[in-house]
Scaffold this active site. Sequence first.
Site, PDB file in Angstrom:
ATOM      1  N   LYS A   1       0.814  -1.196  -0.137  1.00  0.00           N
ATOM      2  CA  LYS A   1       0.144  -0.120   0.052  1.00  0.00           C
ATOM      3  C   LYS A   1       0.990   1.321   0.038  1.00  0.00           C
ATOM      4  O   LYS A   1       0.419   2.291  -0.524  1.00  0.00           O
ATOM      5  CB  LYS A   1      -0.884   0.044   1.184  1.00  0.00           C
ATOM      6  CG  LYS A   1      -2.055  -0.955   1.099  1.00  0.00           C
ATOM      7  CD  LYS A   1      -3.145  -0.449   0.284  1.00  0.00           C
ATOM      8  CE  LYS A   1      -4.371  -1.283   0.318  1.00  0.00           C
ATOM      9  NZ  LYS A   1      -5.387  -0.896  -0.714  1.00  0.00           N
TER      10      LYS A   1
ATOM     11  N   LYS B   1      -6.183 -13.493 -14.714  1.00  0.00           N
ATOM     12  CA  LYS B   1      -7.279 -13.289 -13.418  1.00  0.00           C
ATOM     13  C   LYS B   1      -8.163 -12.279 -13.797  1.00  0.00           C
ATOM     14  O   LYS B   1      -7.627 -11.308 -13.937  1.00  0.00           O
ATOM     15  CB  LYS B   1      -6.569 -12.979 -12.054  1.00  0.00           C
ATOM     16  CG  LYS B   1      -7.280 -13.319 -11.035  1.00  0.00           C
ATOM     17  CD  LYS B   1      -6.318 -13.186  -9.730  1.00  0.00           C
ATOM     18  CE  LYS B   1      -7.442 -13.137  -8.518  1.00  0.00           C
ATOM     19  NZ  LYS B   1      -7.004 -12.300  -7.695  1.00  0.00           N
TER      20      LYS B   1
ATOM     21  N   LYS C   1     -11.158  -6.377 -11.372  1.00  0.00           N
ATOM     22  CA  LYS C   1     -11.813  -5.138 -11.734  1.00  0.00           C
ATOM     23  C   LYS C   1     -10.459  -4.189 -11.708  1.00  0.00           C
ATOM     24  O   LYS C   1     -10.560  -3.083 -12.447  1.00  0.00           O
ATOM     25  CB  LYS C   1     -12.558  -5.005 -10.737  1.00  0.00           C
ATOM     26  CG  LYS C   1     -13.389  -3.656 -10.861  1.00  0.00           C
ATOM     27  CD  LYS C   1     -14.689  -3.582 -10.318  1.00  0.00           C
ATOM     28  CE  LYS C   1     -14.942  -3.196  -8.786  1.00  0.00           C
ATOM     29  NZ  LYS C   1     -16.372  -3.090  -8.568  1.00  0.00           N
TER      30      LYS C   1
END
Length: 331
Positions: free
Chosen positions: A111, A194, A197
């Site tokens: 992150k 895969k 989104k």
Amino acid sequence: MDKVLSGIRPTGFLHLGNYFGALRNFIKMQQENDCYFFIADYHSLTTHPTPTDLRSNVKNVLIDYLAAGLDPEKATIYIQSDLPEVCELSLLLSMNVYVGELQRVSSFKEKVRRQPNNVNAGLLSYPILMAADILVHRADKVPVGKDQEQHLEMTRDFAQRFNHIYGVDYFKLPVAYNFGQELVKIPGLDGSTKMSKSDNENSCVYLSDTPEVIKKKVMKAVTDSGPTEPNQPKPQAIENLFALMRAVSAPETVQFFEGEYNECRIRYGDMKKQLAADMTAFIAPIHERIMELRSNDEYLRKVIRNGAERAHASAAPTVRDVREIIGIKPL
Ligand code: TRP
């Protein structure tokens, strides 16, 4: 009966990859276990969604899960922020978690790399909140994908540490719920391995897509000019189409197109038309339920109110015990 718990990220609409990944297994799990499924809206605040997006994402995820077969009669389905016990346990656990160990978590480091301008404290304490989600119900098992294994391990560390510090045998150590070979990996329509989104919206087929949209997306899927020699291995994008077909079509259909491919007769246009039709048929009953649920706020409210009540009944004794063990008692 085992207590099984899983948090669901409120990412909005669910696609076929989500369905064949976790969702289908949740539906099976709820038959044989005491299941707790919650929508992790607190966790999603680490990426700063707008209030409107947060709200609609939570609602859409809830609808898609219910439509696909999560059953509020069998499982306890709730929204994380409806269970304040989680916050209290998270705070109490945090006192025995070290900043250094949080900084070493790989999802945190990822992150920091991905959103360097938003390295908030919620990201750092994410594993503590997740441990609280699990421990507040004293769950036995947690179904986790690869990306969540480290978090579950930390949950065990925190639980064990609590037991050790206070000299109690209070928390049991939750283990991973193993799906076995039942996780079917669904590739994207864009040639990626895969369906995801975050990579490409158009590579996903959503459970809420209309037949027209499905057809448009499938017809645009990446292909090539076809094999030139019989019985050749398939390039990734073509293998993807076959993998999608194996998920939603009848075995004879797959066999037919395998034969066509192996004999260099394959017409991708025909194959895609068939795939789109089979996807549409596969999704149809779920799609229909989604449309019904979207206009039934009263039912949705009842489901989550009921879920919150049951979650509270499971969580409240834990927080009561933990306060007592720690020494928070009436004078
Ligand atoms: N972190 C999980 C994810 O990103 C979601 C989650 C939150 C979770 N709390 C949980 C999963 C507790 C399992 C148990 O997918």
